[in-house]
Enzyme design. Sequence first.
Site, short mmCIF file in Angstrom:
data_model
loop_
_atom_site.label_atom_id
_atom_site.label_comp_id
_atom_site.label_asym_id
_atom_site.label_seq_id
_atom_site.Cartn_x
_atom_site.Cartn_y
_atom_site.Cartn_z
N SER A 95 0.85 -1.20 0.00
CA SER A 95 0.00 0.00 0.00
C SER A 95 0.88 1.23 0.00
O SER A 95 1.63 1.47 0.95
CB SER A 95 -0.89 0.01 1.25
OG SER A 95 -1.46 1.28 1.39
N ASP A 103 -4.84 3.78 -1.93
CA ASP A 103 -5.94 4.13 -1.04
C ASP A 103 -6.47 5.52 -1.35
O ASP A 103 -5.77 6.51 -1.16
CB ASP A 103 -5.46 4.08 0.42
CG ASP A 103 -5.21 2.65 0.87
OD1 ASP A 103 -6.15 1.84 0.80
OD2 ASP A 103 -4.07 2.34 1.27
N MET A 117 -12.24 4.61 -0.52
CA MET A 117 -12.88 4.87 0.77
C MET A 117 -13.59 6.20 0.65
O MET A 117 -13.20 7.21 1.25
CB MET A 117 -11.81 4.88 1.87
CG MET A 117 -11.38 3.48 2.28
SD MET A 117 -9.79 3.44 3.11
CE MET A 117 -8.72 3.38 1.68
N MET A 171 -11.42 -5.58 5.59
CA MET A 171 -10.61 -4.65 6.37
C MET A 171 -10.33 -5.27 7.74
O MET A 171 -11.25 -5.67 8.44
CB MET A 171 -11.36 -3.31 6.59
CG MET A 171 -11.44 -2.41 5.38
SD MET A 171 -9.87 -2.00 4.58
CE MET A 171 -8.90 -1.31 5.93
N GLY A 196 -2.90 -3.76 9.15
CA GLY A 196 -2.15 -4.43 10.22
C GLY A 196 -1.51 -5.74 9.80
O GLY A 196 -1.20 -6.58 10.64
C1 DX5 Z 1 -6.25 1.78 5.58
C2 DX5 Z 1 -5.87 1.41 4.20
C3 DX5 Z 1 -4.76 0.45 4.09
C4 DX5 Z 1 -3.48 0.88 4.74
C5 DX5 Z 1 -2.91 -0.35 5.38
O1 DX5 Z 1 -7.48 2.39 5.60
O2 DX5 Z 1 -6.96 0.85 3.49
O3 DX5 Z 1 -4.53 0.03 2.75
O4 DX5 Z 1 -2.53 1.42 3.86
O5 DX5 Z 1 -1.83 0.04 6.10
P1 DX5 Z 1 -1.08 -0.90 7.15
O6 DX5 Z 1 -0.58 -2.08 6.40
O7 DX5 Z 1 -0.01 0.00 7.66
O8 DX5 Z 1 -2.11 -1.25 8.21
ZN ZN Z 2 -6.51 -0.08 1.51
#
Ligand code: DX5
Ligand code: ZN
Length: 226
Positions: A18, A45, A78, A147, A187
Amino acid sequence: MCAFVYNKKYKTMLLAPSILSADFAHLGKEIDMLNHSQADWIHVDVMDGVFVPNITIGIPVVKALSRIANKPLDVHLMIVEPERYIEQFALAGADNLLVHYEVSRHLNRTLAEIRSRGMKAGVVLNPHTNVSLLENVLEYADLVLLMSVNPGFGGQQFIENSYRKIEELAEMKERLNPELLIEVDGGVTLENARLLVNAGADVLVAGNSIFSDGNALENIAEFKKL
Ligand code: DX5
Ligand code: ZN
């Protein structure tokens, strides 16, 4: 029993770093690095400050990234009313377009439109949204992203009941749409990645655990070794 364990261990996964955790001052360089890495997709994102309490990047940036990326862009919307922007994201070069269940009034229509524009169609569920709600739409999706944190920010703590949701979705996938890819986002670390794949995840999104220590290329290689 042994064969079962053996198969699980060697089930492969796709990795989608990401870029939310990448260096936005040098996005071109980051994409170049990902182009030369073992990453499978590039996760982007898009946040609107309404559906989630953060604002990130939009259509012009996706368009610029698609010019230089040589891997599929996995675009996670989002935003509220995602159906209004399907054509624009298609023209910008998105390969996968994922919309949240929670903001989709006519999800079946939205998925069909995404596919008709030549993209893979994905549904995203927030941590509190039940997997069972997808029963009537699963066969019209290419991807489901679960998620495993509350969306909006990188670097948050993984929510443990996500394993149960992945297993439930994997069972539904076998029954209704064996081609579906199950994606997990939030995470994800080198410590939980293998457990997530064993639970049924096909694609792992990882931001913080890839970019935060400045060794993204090596971290990607470590994930792909799992
Ligand atoms: C959070 C995003 C994720 C984010 C994940 O809303 O959708 O794609 O980048 O980040 P990590 O891997 O740091 O949790
Ligand atoms: Zn994401």
